[in-house]
Design an enzyme around this catalytic site. Sequence first.
Site, mmCIF file in Angstrom:
data_model
loop_
_atom_site.group_PDB
_atom_site.id
_atom_site.type_symbol
_atom_site.label_atom_id
_atom_site.label_comp_id
_atom_site.label_asym_id
_atom_site.label_seq_id
_atom_site.Cartn_x
_atom_site.Cartn_y
_atom_site.Cartn_z
ATOM 1 N N ASP A 29 -11.282 -10.490 -0.038
ATOM 2 C CA ASP A 29 -12.237 -11.100 -0.753
ATOM 3 C C ASP A 29 -12.767 -12.044 0.182
ATOM 4 O O ASP A 29 -12.288 -12.699 1.119
ATOM 5 C CB ASP A 29 -11.614 -12.195 -1.920
ATOM 6 C CG ASP A 29 -11.118 -11.239 -3.230
ATOM 7 O OD1 ASP A 29 -10.971 -10.114 -3.037
ATOM 8 O OD2 ASP A 29 -10.903 -11.991 -4.113
ATOM 9 N N HIS A 54 -6.258 -6.395 3.696
ATOM 10 C CA HIS A 54 -5.318 -5.371 3.369
ATOM 11 C C HIS A 54 -6.260 -4.168 4.570
ATOM 12 O O HIS A 54 -7.208 -4.458 5.100
ATOM 13 C CB HIS A 54 -5.746 -4.801 2.094
ATOM 14 C CG HIS A 54 -4.950 -5.798 1.103
ATOM 15 N ND1 HIS A 54 -3.972 -5.285 0.110
ATOM 16 C CD2 HIS A 54 -5.303 -6.970 0.748
ATOM 17 C CE1 HIS A 54 -3.595 -6.231 -0.304
ATOM 18 N NE2 HIS A 54 -4.272 -7.339 -0.260
ATOM 19 N N SER A 79 -10.287 -19.056 6.556
ATOM 20 C CA SER A 79 -10.090 -18.085 7.402
ATOM 21 C C SER A 79 -10.790 -16.963 7.716
ATOM 22 O O SER A 79 -12.106 -16.972 6.972
ATOM 23 C CB SER A 79 -8.614 -17.654 7.337
ATOM 24 O OG SER A 79 -7.672 -18.490 6.831
#
Length: 297
Positions: free
Chosen positions: A113, A169, A256
Amino acid sequence: MIQVYNRTTNAYEEELVAGKKYIEWTYESPIGKNITELIAKKKLFSKIYGIFCDTKLSANKILPFIESFNIDMTLAKKKIHEFSSFNDFFIRELIPEARPINKAENILISPGDGRITAYENIELDNIIQIKGFTYSLRELINDNTVANKYENGICLILRLCPTDYHRFHFIDSGVPCENHYINGYYYSVNPIALKNVSKLFCQNKREWSLFKSDNFKDILHIEVGATCVGSILQTYSSNTHVNKGDEKGYFKFGGSTTILFFEKDSVNIDDDILEQSKLGFECKVQLGESIGTKFVQ
């Protein structure tokens, strides 16, 4: 005000920034800039705050944070009262239905996301950080041999805010290689900081690894830490085949960034992402959604 492009509504929306006034003060005011250089960018500052976010006392921050940023907790595996600390909440796992993974082999998916920016035909020593600031891939990873593979390739930057799901991921099936660590500072990765700190990504703590993708050639994965990010934790096993959508790792508290580099003629990024990037806007994306297609000769 930070505006991002919503791909679903085809409209721009204002980003709700956690600690916005603090970030503006520390990166735009003379006194704040001095404090950033003396204290906030240093490892000790982020380490101390990270330790606090691991304590039971920090759990008191969870509910106000959820309410302030309207976070949908029906998508999390744990209930609010089950989190042992703020970091436990911050690295929350989601139920599988929350982020469906596009499994088609020719589809490139978002690794997480966040807000994404894409640059095509990159020059290794002149990669755009933000308008007016550039950096070098060679300097970013300290490996000329690997960096040279990505001349004229594509750079994708996924910026995560503190309000986002903070696990990242794999974007394809393949074999991930060993992880490399580079020590550095802990500047914020918010656009306010990006437009005030030259070569920010090259200055911050970061980790990188090659991913032998089954469908998109060799992909360079880079995770960049930021202010109050206690850790970048890799959860994958190197040299072991993974499936598309498998977890690679997660960030503890703080905003981040994940950066991906693709070799030339390996992928075509979706037109709306490229267009918004040229206009200077990031696109909101979620883990698993399509952001490009496999390059076909």
